[in-house]
Design a protein around this motif. Structure first.
Motif, PDB file in Angstrom:
ATOM      1  N   LEU A 275      86.251 -61.382   6.406  1.00  0.00           N
ATOM      2  CA  LEU A 275      86.605 -60.363   5.054  1.00  0.00           C
ATOM      3  C   LEU A 275      85.254 -59.144   5.095  1.00  0.00           C
ATOM      4  CD1 LEU A 275      88.178 -62.432   2.524  1.00  0.00           C
ATOM      5  CD2 LEU A 275      89.797 -60.955   4.522  1.00  0.00           C
ATOM      6  N   GLY A 276      84.458 -60.607   5.731  1.00  0.00           N
ATOM      7  CA  GLY A 276      82.783 -59.343   5.148  1.00  0.00           C
ATOM      8  C   GLY A 276      81.946 -59.882   4.433  1.00  0.00           C
ATOM      9  N   ASP A 277      80.713 -59.864   4.466  1.00  0.00           N
ATOM     10  CA  ASP A 277      79.532 -60.698   3.887  1.00  0.00           C
ATOM     11  C   ASP A 277      80.195 -61.775   3.338  1.00  0.00           C
ATOM     12  OD1 ASP A 277      77.211 -60.909   2.643  1.00  0.00           O
ATOM     13  OD2 ASP A 277      78.373 -60.437   0.859  1.00  0.00           O
TER      14      ASP A 277
ATOM     15  N   ARG B 269      74.348 -63.140  -5.160  1.00  0.00           N
ATOM     16  CA  ARG B 269      73.348 -62.314  -5.362  1.00  0.00           C
ATOM     17  C   ARG B 269      72.121 -62.840  -6.667  1.00  0.00           C
ATOM     18  NH1 ARG B 269      77.530 -60.275  -6.778  1.00  0.00           N
ATOM     19  NH2 ARG B 269      77.564 -60.418  -9.193  1.00  0.00           N
ATOM     20  N   ASP B 270      72.603 -63.705  -6.849  1.00  0.00           N
ATOM     21  CA  ASP B 270      71.923 -64.546  -8.304  1.00  0.00           C
ATOM     22  C   ASP B 270      71.445 -65.581  -7.907  1.00  0.00           C
ATOM     23  OD1 ASP B 270      72.171 -62.128 -10.675  1.00  0.00           O
ATOM     24  OD2 ASP B 270      74.215 -63.266 -10.107  1.00  0.00           O
TER      25      ASP B 270
ATOM     26  N   ARG C 227      70.727 -73.260  -2.251  1.00  0.00           N
ATOM     27  CA  ARG C 227      69.773 -71.914  -0.671  1.00  0.00           C
ATOM     28  C   ARG C 227      71.399 -70.251  -0.732  1.00  0.00           C
ATOM     29  NH1 ARG C 227      65.995 -73.393  -0.956  1.00  0.00           N
ATOM     30  NH2 ARG C 227      64.352 -73.670  -0.174  1.00  0.00           N
ATOM     31  N   HIS C 228      71.219 -69.754  -0.479  1.00  0.00           N
ATOM     32  CA  HIS C 228      72.344 -68.393   0.033  1.00  0.00           C
ATOM     33  C   HIS C 228      73.322 -69.201   0.569  1.00  0.00           C
ATOM     34  CE1 HIS C 228      71.479 -64.359  -1.250  1.00  0.00           C
ATOM     35  NE2 HIS C 228      69.724 -65.837  -0.423  1.00  0.00           N
ATOM     36  N   GLY C 229      74.652 -69.582   0.507  1.00  0.00           N
ATOM     37  CA  GLY C 229      75.748 -70.293   1.984  1.00  0.00           C
ATOM     38  C   GLY C 229      76.461 -71.695   0.486  1.00  0.00           C
TER      39      GLY C 229
ATOM     40  N   GLN D 276      77.434 -68.795  -8.677  1.00  0.00           N
ATOM     41  CA  GLN D 276      77.793 -67.136  -8.758  1.00  0.00           C
ATOM     42  C   GLN D 276      79.244 -66.454  -9.004  1.00  0.00           C
ATOM     43  OE1 GLN D 276      75.502 -64.465  -6.763  1.00  0.00           O
ATOM     44  NE2 GLN D 276      76.824 -63.551  -8.964  1.00  0.00           N
ATOM     45  N   MET D 277      80.408 -67.862  -8.427  1.00  0.00           N
ATOM     46  CA  MET D 277      81.337 -67.234  -8.555  1.00  0.00           C
ATOM     47  C   MET D 277      81.935 -67.603 -10.595  1.00  0.00           C
ATOM     48  SD  MET D 277      83.668 -69.438  -5.527  1.00  0.00           S
ATOM     49  CE  MET D 277      85.381 -68.786  -6.209  1.00  0.00           C
ATOM     50  N   ALA D 278      80.996 -68.344 -10.920  1.00  0.00           N
ATOM     51  CA  ALA D 278      81.430 -69.007 -12.455  1.00  0.00           C
ATOM     52  C   ALA D 278      80.796 -67.894 -13.503  1.00  0.00           C
ATOM     53  CB  ALA D 278      80.782 -70.064 -12.538  1.00  0.00           C
ATOM     54  N   LYS D 279      79.273 -67.379 -11.973  1.00  0.00           N
ATOM     55  CA  LYS D 279      79.290 -66.132 -13.520  1.00  0.00           C
ATOM     56  C   LYS D 279      79.867 -64.634 -13.524  1.00  0.00           C
ATOM     57  CE  LYS D 279      74.654 -63.776 -14.694  1.00  0.00           C
ATOM     58  NZ  LYS D 279      73.402 -63.170 -13.145  1.00  0.00           N
ATOM     59  N   ALA D 280      80.613 -64.647 -12.445  1.00  0.00           N
ATOM     60  CA  ALA D 280      81.305 -63.682 -12.486  1.00  0.00           C
ATOM     61  C   ALA D 280      82.850 -63.323 -13.384  1.00  0.00           C
ATOM     62  CB  ALA D 280      81.607 -62.930 -11.048  1.00  0.00           C
ATOM     63  N   GLY D 281      83.646 -64.851 -13.229  1.00  0.00           N
ATOM     64  CA  GLY D 281      84.149 -65.218 -14.205  1.00  0.00           C
ATOM     65  C   GLY D 281      85.520 -65.330 -13.076  1.00  0.00           C
TER      66      GLY D 281
END
Length: 224
Positions: free
Chosen positions: A23-25, A83-84, A96-98, A106-111
């Protein structure tokens, strides 16, 4: 998808397919992975499938998916960008990333975790499906350690740090010892129902288990 003879560890069946789930990224379509696994199993000879006595699962250990009874999130692989990350590293410097916990934070922060009831690796999700899709998913302790928030003494996730990152504690999988039995095969997978299904193990760990002859005396080096 491989079938191995238990007596001499010889390979008696093997099949592979391109999943086409990107799906990218660093994100992938988790549901597509399960579809491909069903296709792989169905493509093995029927007489071989009938002889299968147990199921083992391996996958990429750092990634994460969240799911409920009716839906599943995209798979955030080890290549996904958080991102954060700097913000999360103030709470958990080892992230670390991933890493699974970083992606969940990150998912939690974005809801983006609202409505989900479970979270684990993609291979833990497969084991959950194989064993009847009920209850708390199990995660091998070596995979849990790869997620970035692990308490070596307690042999499980650091719940205090988990909460500080804003991740719902209810999503936490149950950590089990390496080599544990997760349950028995349930449902129509083209294999004998009721056979043991083992807790999934990470890809790097599985590569060592597959090639080791004298674990107490050998050193294993992975490049990649």
């Amino acid at each position: 998808c491989v079938v191995v003879e238990t007596l001499d560890r010889s390979l008696v069946g093997c099949r592979s397919l391109a999943h086409g789930a990107g799906l990218g990224d660093g994100m992938q379509d988790a549901a597509r992975h399960i579809e491909v696994i069903r296709e792989l199993i169905a493509g093995l000879p029927a007489d071989l499938r009938a002889r299968v006595a147990a199921v083992g699962v391996t996958g990429q250990m750092h990634g994460v998916v969240a799911w409920s009874e009716t839906r599943i999130s995209p798979l955030a692989t080890w290549q996904s960008t958080v991102r954060d990350l700097a913000e999360f590293q103030r709470v958990a410097p080892g992230l670390r990333h991933g890493f699974g916990v970083a992606s969940l934070a990150q998912m939690a922060k974005a809801g983006a975790l609202d409505g989900y009831t479970h979270a684990a690796t993609i291979h833990d999700y497969l084991v959950w499906r194989l064993t009847g899709a009920a209850g708390t998913p199990v995660m091998d302790e070596s995979d849990a350690a790869s997620w970035g928030v692990y308490d070596l003494r307690a042999r499980g996730f650091d719940r205090t740090v988990w909460r500080k990152l804003g991740i719902p504690e209810a999503l936490m999988p149950r950590v089990v010892p390496i080599g544990s039995r997760a349950g028995t095969l349930s449902g129509d997978w083209g294999l004998p129902t009721g056979i043991p299904v083992m807790a999934a193990i990470g890809d790097n760990q599985a590569s060592v288990a597959a090639t080791a002859e004298h674990p107490a005396d050998e050193i294993y080096l992975t490049l990649g």
